[in-house]
Design an enzyme around this catalytic site. Sequence first.
Site, short mmCIF file in Angstrom:
data_model
loop_
_atom_site.label_atom_id
_atom_site.label_comp_id
_atom_site.label_asym_id
_atom_site.label_seq_id
_atom_site.Cartn_x
_atom_site.Cartn_y
_atom_site.Cartn_z
N ARG A 1 12.76 -4.86 -3.82
CA ARG A 1 12.42 -5.45 -5.11
C ARG A 1 13.66 -5.72 -5.94
NH1 ARG A 1 6.78 -5.03 -5.05
NH2 ARG A 1 5.96 -5.15 -7.13
N ARG B 1 5.07 -7.59 -15.45
CA ARG B 1 5.38 -7.64 -14.01
C ARG B 1 6.11 -8.93 -13.67
NH1 ARG B 1 -0.32 -6.91 -11.58
NH2 ARG B 1 0.73 -7.06 -9.56
N ARG C 1 -8.35 -10.87 -9.84
CA ARG C 1 -8.30 -10.18 -8.54
C ARG C 1 -9.10 -8.88 -8.54
NH1 ARG C 1 -2.70 -8.36 -5.91
NH2 ARG C 1 -2.45 -7.38 -7.95
N ARG D 1 -7.36 -3.46 -10.59
CA ARG D 1 -6.19 -2.60 -10.76
C ARG D 1 -5.79 -2.54 -12.23
NH1 ARG D 1 -1.96 -4.67 -6.23
NH2 ARG D 1 -0.56 -4.52 -8.02
N LYS E 1 1.43 -12.33 -1.21
CA LYS E 1 2.16 -11.60 -0.17
C LYS E 1 1.19 -10.72 0.63
CE LYS E 1 4.75 -9.49 -3.21
NZ LYS E 1 4.16 -10.04 -4.46
P1 AP5 Z 1 -2.30 -10.93 -3.30
O1 AP5 Z 1 -2.21 -11.32 -1.86
O2 AP5 Z 1 -2.94 -9.62 -3.64
O3 AP5 Z 1 -0.88 -11.06 -4.01
P2 AP5 Z 1 0.42 -10.17 -3.90
O4 AP5 Z 1 1.58 -11.12 -3.87
O5 AP5 Z 1 0.31 -9.20 -2.78
O6 AP5 Z 1 0.37 -9.47 -5.31
P3 AP5 Z 1 0.56 -7.96 -5.77
O7 AP5 Z 1 0.04 -7.90 -7.18
O8 AP5 Z 1 -0.04 -6.96 -4.84
O9 AP5 Z 1 2.07 -7.85 -5.75
P4 AP5 Z 1 2.93 -7.03 -6.63
O10 AP5 Z 1 4.18 -7.35 -5.95
O11 AP5 Z 1 2.93 -7.18 -8.08
O12 AP5 Z 1 2.25 -5.58 -6.53
P5 AP5 Z 1 2.59 -4.33 -5.67
O13 AP5 Z 1 1.32 -3.74 -5.26
O14 AP5 Z 1 3.63 -4.64 -4.65
O15 AP5 Z 1 -3.07 -12.12 -4.06
C1 AP5 Z 1 -3.37 -12.05 -5.43
C2 AP5 Z 1 -4.78 -12.64 -5.69
O16 AP5 Z 1 -4.74 -14.04 -5.40
C3 AP5 Z 1 -5.89 -12.05 -4.80
O17 AP5 Z 1 -7.08 -12.00 -5.53
C4 AP5 Z 1 -6.01 -13.07 -3.66
O18 AP5 Z 1 -7.31 -13.10 -3.11
C5 AP5 Z 1 -5.65 -14.36 -4.36
N1 AP5 Z 1 -4.93 -15.31 -3.48
C6 AP5 Z 1 -3.98 -15.03 -2.56
N2 AP5 Z 1 -3.54 -16.15 -1.97
C7 AP5 Z 1 -4.22 -17.18 -2.56
C8 AP5 Z 1 -4.19 -18.61 -2.39
N3 AP5 Z 1 -3.38 -19.21 -1.50
N4 AP5 Z 1 -5.00 -19.35 -3.17
C9 AP5 Z 1 -5.83 -18.75 -4.08
N5 AP5 Z 1 -5.92 -17.41 -4.28
C10 AP5 Z 1 -5.10 -16.64 -3.53
O19 AP5 Z 1 3.33 -3.40 -6.75
C11 AP5 Z 1 2.62 -2.79 -7.81
C12 AP5 Z 1 3.56 -1.90 -8.61
O20 AP5 Z 1 4.10 -0.84 -7.74
C13 AP5 Z 1 4.83 -2.58 -9.15
O21 AP5 Z 1 4.59 -3.21 -10.39
C14 AP5 Z 1 5.81 -1.40 -9.25
O22 AP5 Z 1 5.54 -0.61 -10.38
C15 AP5 Z 1 5.47 -0.58 -8.02
N6 AP5 Z 1 6.28 -0.97 -6.85
C16 AP5 Z 1 5.84 -1.54 -5.68
N7 AP5 Z 1 6.85 -1.74 -4.84
C17 AP5 Z 1 7.97 -1.31 -5.47
C18 AP5 Z 1 9.36 -1.28 -5.11
N8 AP5 Z 1 9.79 -1.76 -3.93
N9 AP5 Z 1 10.23 -0.75 -6.00
C19 AP5 Z 1 9.83 -0.26 -7.17
N10 AP5 Z 1 8.53 -0.28 -7.60
C20 AP5 Z 1 7.62 -0.79 -6.73
#
Ligand code: AP5
Length: 208
Positions: free
Chosen positions: A88, A165, A127, A154, A13
């Site tokens: 979420r 997660r 990552r 992270r 994402k």
């Molecule tokens: P990346 O693009 O970083 O993936 P992502 O989907 O953004 O993953 P996140 O881990 O950031 O999402 P998340 O939803 O768990 O975390 P968030 O920060 O929102 O890609 C991942 C890796 O793959 C990278 O190394 C990239 O280079 C590689 N990659 C990408 N595309 C690729 C491809 N096509 N092929 C190969 N490699 C690829 O949330 C973190 C925490 O915050 C949550 O656990 C929760 O505690 C809290 N939180 C956040 N939002 C909320 C909410 N709305 N409500 C409550 N708690 C929340």
Amino acid sequence: MNIVLLGAPGAGKGTQGQKLVEDCGFAHISTGDLLRAAVKAGSELGVKAKSYMESGQLVPDQLVIDMVKERLDSDDANKGFILDGFPRNTAQAVALDSELADMGRDLDAALLVSVPDEAVVARLSSRRTCKSCGYTAPAGTDTCPRCEGEMYQRDDDKAETIQHRLDTYHTQTAPLIEYYKGHSILKEVDGNRPVDEVYADVKDLLNL
Ligand code: AP5
């Protein structure tokens, strides 16, 4: 355009969101990035959110909803936004609909980036994230290609937290797929392909 990005942790994402922002100038509203900044700053929100994030649980809805509302009010969100990591769960989706209705705005698309769990685990384990700007890249990248900041792993990208997660995603977030299907704005892209291939389809799906 106003877009919600859906998908498992590590589905890409943030990666696709960054590309859309660079190409189209939308505001990139990543709740994960905003929460990590709050934790780093040691703000009241950050102190409350820290333990939930470290264990792979969702931060309480009201904290996140208030944070997003404030961000949607910023000037740069007027020209279109990408919500990455929000909503979420159904309560957050309903709160978002209500806030946008109050603002006289609407969502144009909910884009689901689909990737199997096994691929997600491999991606997250390797990552690295930029300490300064949040840019993500695979392990082996020590300096951020965007701002030359330091890359780090992270806390929630450690093996034991990744499974929590994923469980949280399947139980609480995946039901939003049906929610947005019901609103006739769901679009799905196969995210288990090279980044640029995925992005070409993303642009087609969004008519960009
Ligand atoms: P990346 O693009 O970083 O993936 P992502 O989907 O953004 O993953 P996140 O881990 O950031 O999402 P998340 O939803 O768990 O975390 P968030 O920060 O929102 O890609 C991942 C890796 O793959 C990278 O190394 C990239 O280079 C590689 N990659 C990408 N595309 C690729 C491809 N096509 N092929 C190969 N490699 C690829 O949330 C973190 C925490 O915050 C949550 O656990 C929760 O505690 C809290 N939180 C956040 N939002 C909320 C909410 N709305 N409500 C409550 N708690 C929340």
